[in-house]
Write a protein that holds these residues in place. Sequence first.
Motif, PDB file in Angstrom:
ATOM      1  N   ILE A 186       0.858  -1.192   0.000  1.00 58.87           N
ATOM      2  CA  ILE A 186       0.000   0.000   0.000  1.00 58.87           C
ATOM      3  C   ILE A 186       0.889   1.235   0.000  1.00 58.87           C
ATOM      4  CG2 ILE A 186      -1.669   1.344   1.368  1.00 58.87           C
ATOM      5  CD1 ILE A 186      -2.514  -1.456   2.577  1.00 58.87           C
ATOM      6  N   LEU A 187       0.479   2.250  -0.760  1.00 59.62           N
ATOM      7  CA  LEU A 187       1.146   3.546  -0.748  1.00 59.62           C
ATOM      8  C   LEU A 187       0.092   4.626  -0.562  1.00 59.62           C
ATOM      9  CD1 LEU A 187       3.453   5.599  -1.220  1.00 59.62           C
ATOM     10  CD2 LEU A 187       3.049   5.322  -3.686  1.00 59.62           C
ATOM     11  N   PHE A 188       0.271   5.454   0.460  1.00 62.86           N
ATOM     12  CA  PHE A 188      -0.594   6.603   0.685  1.00 62.86           C
ATOM     13  C   PHE A 188       0.248   7.861   0.496  1.00 62.86           C
ATOM     14  CE2 PHE A 188      -2.825   9.465   3.924  1.00 62.86           C
ATOM     15  CZ  PHE A 188      -3.805   9.858   3.025  1.00 62.86           C
ATOM     16  N   ASN A 189       0.050   8.526  -0.650  1.00 64.48           N
ATOM     17  CA  ASN A 189       0.771   9.764  -0.946  1.00 64.48           C
ATOM     18  C   ASN A 189       0.057  10.923  -0.260  1.00 64.48           C
ATOM     19  OD1 ASN A 189       3.011   9.096  -2.751  1.00 64.48           O
ATOM     20  ND2 ASN A 189       1.424   8.396  -4.167  1.00 64.48           N
ATOM     21  N   ASN A 190       0.608  11.341   0.856  1.00 59.19           N
ATOM     22  CA  ASN A 190      -0.048  12.327   1.706  1.00 59.19           C
ATOM     23  C   ASN A 190       0.753  13.611   1.871  1.00 59.19           C
ATOM     24  OD1 ASN A 190      -1.982  13.174   3.920  1.00 59.19           O
ATOM     25  ND2 ASN A 190      -0.096  12.980   5.111  1.00 59.19           N
ATOM     26  N   ALA A 191       2.044  13.574   1.628  1.00 59.53           N
ATOM     27  CA  ALA A 191       2.878  14.750   1.862  1.00 59.53           C
ATOM     28  C   ALA A 191       2.402  15.916   1.004  1.00 59.53           C
ATOM     29  CB  ALA A 191       4.341  14.438   1.545  1.00 59.53           C
ATOM     30  N   GLY A 192       2.230  17.066   1.627  1.00 63.69           N
ATOM     31  CA  GLY A 192       1.782  18.242   0.903  1.00 63.69           C
ATOM     32  C   GLY A 192       1.552  19.397   1.850  1.00 63.69           C
ATOM     33  N   THR A 193       1.333  20.564   1.280  1.00 68.07           N
ATOM     34  CA  THR A 193       1.086  21.749   2.100  1.00 68.07           C
ATOM     35  C   THR A 193       0.368  22.791   1.274  1.00 68.07           C
ATOM     36  OG1 THR A 193       2.126  23.348   3.592  1.00 68.07           O
ATOM     37  CG2 THR A 193       3.273  22.884   1.533  1.00 68.07           C
ATOM     38  N   GLY A 194      -0.336  23.682   1.956  1.00 68.36           N
ATOM     39  CA  GLY A 194      -1.052  24.749   1.279  1.00 68.36           C
ATOM     40  C   GLY A 194      -0.107  25.835   0.791  1.00 68.36           C
TER      41      GLY A 194
END
Length: 263
Positions: free
Chosen positions: A88-96
């Motif tokens: 499983i891969l959850f691509n969550n890294a991010g910012t406004g």
Amino acid sequence: MELNLRGKVAVLTGASVGIGLAVAEAFAAEGTNLLLAARNEERLTQAAEGIAKKFGVKAVGVSCDVATAAGVDKLVAAAKDNFGGADILFNNAGTGSNETIMDAPDEKWLAYWELHVMAAVRLARGLVPMMKARGGGAILNNASICASQPLGYEPIYNVTKAALMMLSKNMANEFIKDNIRVNTINPGLVLTPDWVKTAKQLTQDSGGDWEGHLQQVADEHAPVRRFASAEELAGFVVFLCSEKASYSVGSTYFVDGGMLRGV
């Protein structure tokens, strides 16, 4: 509901705080082993150790910046070395973001492109072959309601999250032949530490009622009139990555308290 995730391996980015941490704990509660990525090594180590102790799973933290090719390479190598791959891969890294189109320099556009789009591309190139060798898997990309319904103050965030949503669709079409399902989740208002930090900054000169400010935001944007907790989103994420969602391929799911003004 038995999700049959015990013993699986999930790779999560942006995993030391907020949505990423809540999702890590939700996976761990199902018996899933974890490879957690974030830039803040101290916070990441604490999160991994805490999850391993609480849930009895293997949780490994990898301090890296997935907005860079070197950071992705480090994370992919850790998946191979610690678990022999991933399911499983959850691509969550991010910012406004906060800018105007007319004023934002090229460098800012490119930095967000690397974080929100190329990180997912590079991680797929590194992990999909290992998923295929294990019989398949699931990738879930965390975009945003702003991918479809933009907020005026963050055009770069809106555009790059929309690109991530389209990337997901293309990944889904390409990877399903290898039994790898790809979907997108578009959250609305989720009460993360970033929201609290911003609210406190915006209200520091007017009495400090940051909670009142957040309630105003919820009243304006979400018919449900509140923010979601990270845990509410996490349960949906884990379900989408499980075999119970086996016919879900190439879809985008809005978890937004009714914020989307359309159908």
